[in-house]
Write a protein that holds these residues in place. Structure first.
Motif, mmCIF file in Angstrom:
data_model
loop_
_atom_site.group_PDB
_atom_site.id
_atom_site.type_symbol
_atom_site.label_atom_id
_atom_site.label_comp_id
_atom_site.label_asym_id
_atom_site.label_seq_id
_atom_site.Cartn_x
_atom_site.Cartn_y
_atom_site.Cartn_z
ATOM 1 N N ARG A 151 0.868 -1.163 0.000
ATOM 2 C CA ARG A 151 0.000 0.000 0.000
ATOM 3 C C ARG A 151 0.919 1.231 0.000
ATOM 4 O O ARG A 151 2.117 1.138 0.269
ATOM 5 C CB ARG A 151 -0.934 0.026 1.217
ATOM 6 C CG ARG A 151 -1.843 -1.201 1.350
ATOM 7 C CD ARG A 151 -2.838 -1.304 0.216
ATOM 8 N NE ARG A 151 -3.797 -2.408 0.405
ATOM 9 C CZ ARG A 151 -3.619 -3.653 0.004
ATOM 10 N NH1 ARG A 151 -2.498 -3.987 -0.623
ATOM 11 N NH2 ARG A 151 -4.543 -4.588 0.202
ATOM 12 N N ARG A 172 -1.069 5.628 5.921
ATOM 13 C CA ARG A 172 -1.439 5.143 4.602
ATOM 14 C C ARG A 172 -2.241 6.194 3.843
ATOM 15 O O ARG A 172 -3.090 6.882 4.410
ATOM 16 C CB ARG A 172 -2.270 3.871 4.744
ATOM 17 C CG ARG A 172 -2.767 3.309 3.426
ATOM 18 C CD ARG A 172 -3.601 2.058 3.660
ATOM 19 N NE ARG A 172 -4.433 1.739 2.495
ATOM 20 C CZ ARG A 172 -5.342 0.784 2.475
ATOM 21 N NH1 ARG A 172 -5.541 0.045 3.560
ATOM 22 N NH2 ARG A 172 -6.055 0.567 1.385
ATOM 23 N N ASP A 174 -5.093 6.589 1.677
ATOM 24 C CA ASP A 174 -6.270 5.801 1.339
ATOM 25 C C ASP A 174 -6.728 6.168 -0.071
ATOM 26 O O ASP A 174 -7.212 7.274 -0.312
ATOM 27 C CB ASP A 174 -7.379 6.077 2.349
ATOM 28 C CG ASP A 174 -8.614 5.202 2.124
ATOM 29 O OD1 ASP A 174 -8.635 4.437 1.140
ATOM 30 O OD2 ASP A 174 -9.556 5.305 2.940
ATOM 31 N N ASP A 229 -8.781 -1.092 -1.607
ATOM 32 C CA ASP A 229 -7.899 -1.843 -0.723
ATOM 33 C C ASP A 229 -7.254 -2.985 -1.492
ATOM 34 O O ASP A 229 -7.517 -4.163 -1.259
ATOM 35 C CB ASP A 229 -8.679 -2.372 0.480
ATOM 36 C CG ASP A 229 -7.757 -2.920 1.564
ATOM 37 O OD1 ASP A 229 -6.559 -2.564 1.550
ATOM 38 O OD2 ASP A 229 -8.232 -3.707 2.401
ATOM 39 N N SER A 259 -1.008 -1.496 -4.215
ATOM 40 C CA SER A 259 -0.763 -0.151 -4.751
ATOM 41 C C SER A 259 0.653 0.276 -4.412
ATOM 42 O O SER A 259 1.214 -0.118 -3.386
ATOM 43 C CB SER A 259 -1.784 0.853 -4.199
ATOM 44 O OG SER A 259 -1.827 0.816 -2.790
ATOM 45 N N GLN A 267 -1.956 0.808 -9.210
ATOM 46 C CA GLN A 267 -2.794 0.015 -8.318
ATOM 47 C C GLN A 267 -3.522 -1.070 -9.099
ATOM 48 O O GLN A 267 -3.855 -0.906 -10.275
ATOM 49 C CB GLN A 267 -3.805 0.901 -7.585
ATOM 50 C CG GLN A 267 -4.634 0.151 -6.553
ATOM 51 C CD GLN A 267 -5.129 1.020 -5.420
ATOM 52 O OE1 GLN A 267 -4.983 2.243 -5.432
ATOM 53 N NE2 GLN A 267 -5.709 0.388 -4.417
#
Length: 331
Positions: free
Chosen positions: A100, A121, A123, A127, A130, A148
């Motif tokens: 992430r 993180r 966002d 989810d 990425s 991503q």
């Protein structure tokens, strides 16, 4: 215009260089994938011998504890920010890593000093895997571009863009502007990653890297009019062929994951990238450290960047993973 010796830094993949107030700052993936480093120098030619500052190290456990990849250093609103990818483990889910995007902040004048704050993180609203976040400002707004995975689209990563509310928070939903679709983007892996942004003569260009990270790795490009809606996928025109590729004659393989900076004249544009000098890799390519950070000047064909070919090596480079520099050190 200063001559650029290559590599500018030995054994640093995913190189990122920013010039600020007469100094060059360098970061990139450390071969151990366990820390974020910075170097600074007045000349690109001095980055190799510049002191390396470790400004952050991975956590013992949790989402920032493994595989610290591709940090980038950005100056936004008078503060420094670093975007990087991190994972909770070394493993993969469905053949894709578990990274992430995360953000650090520093309000010091010099990013090699002061304190770095973890902003956590970023966002993205999805989810999934990425990585490789980059940032740019345009018409008073900050944008983020990153790679991503969308589980509904075949492949490992697509490119997305969003406007930022602050350097670690999206203000808009992500918009996909590229996915791996051409043959040259789908060799070994279907990947679009490592975006880098450069603006010139009323056009905004995003270069990106595609395919696996061996000799097949290559750079493509997206272009939008500077006055267009950058959050409209239709504003971006994608090159159907790569714009920067392996040069077998010069033994320079798999160039990619680039960034852009300027020469000391503050006018001449410079492309920074990594490249390998051989293809016989022993063991897992992920842990093969000999992707060398290099740089070259680029020219312009009116509004289009002419990236040319990877620049010849003018400094010693390893020919084997076990071979160390002549002074016995390891970069």
């Amino acid at each position: 215009m200063a001559r650029i010796p290559n590599p500018i830094v030995l054994q640093r993949a995913d190189p990122y260089v920013i010039r600020h107030e007469g100094m060059y700052y360098f970061t990139g993936s450390h071969p151990a994938y366990d820390r974020i480093i910075l170097r600074k120098a007045a000349h690109l030619s001095d980055l190799q011998t510049a002191e390396e500052h470790t400004i952050w190290t991975k956590h013992e456990t949790g989402p920032m504890s493994h595989l610290i990849w591709a940090p980038e250093l950005h100056r936004v609103g008078g503060r420094w920010y670093i975007y990087f990818g991190a994972a909770p483990d070394d493993g993969q889910s469905d053949d894709t890593f578990n990274h992430r995007v995360f953000c650090l902040e520093n309000d010091s004048a010099d990013p090699t000093g002061g304190s770095w704050i973890e902003r956590g993180r970023v966002d993205t609203g999805m989810d999934t895997f990425s990585l490789d976040a980059t940032s740019f400002e345009h018409d008073g707004a900050q944008y983020l571009v990153w790679g991503q995975q969308d589980l509904a689209i075949e492949g490992h990563s697509n490119l997305y863009i969003a406007r930022m509310a602050n350097p670690w928070t999206l203000a808009t939903a992500p918009v996909m502007i590229a996915k791996p679709e051409y043959d040259w983007e789908c060799i070994r892996f279907k990947v679009c990653e490592g975006p880098a942004v450069i603006e010139h003569a009323g056009r905004i260009h995003i270069t990106y890297s595609a395919s696996g990270t061996g000799p097949e790795y290559a750079v493509g490009m997206l272009t939008a009019d500077a006055g267009a809606d950058l959050l409209d996928a239709a504003s971006w025109v994608k090159s159907s062929t790569p714009v920067f590729t392996t040069n077998e004659a010069a033994h320079l393989f798999g160039p990619g994951h680039n960034s852009f900076t300027v020469d000391e004249d503050e006018k001449t544009d410079i492309m920074v990238y990594h490249v390998r000098t051989y293809t016989e890799i022993k063991g897992d390519p992920l842990y093969e450290p000999n992707r060398q950070a290099c740089a070259k000047t680029i020219s312009w064909n009116e509004t289009t960047p002419v990236l040319g070919e990877p620049a010849p090596m003018t400094r010693w480079t390893p020919v084997d993973i076990a071979v160390l520099p002549p002074d016995g050190s390891h970069a």
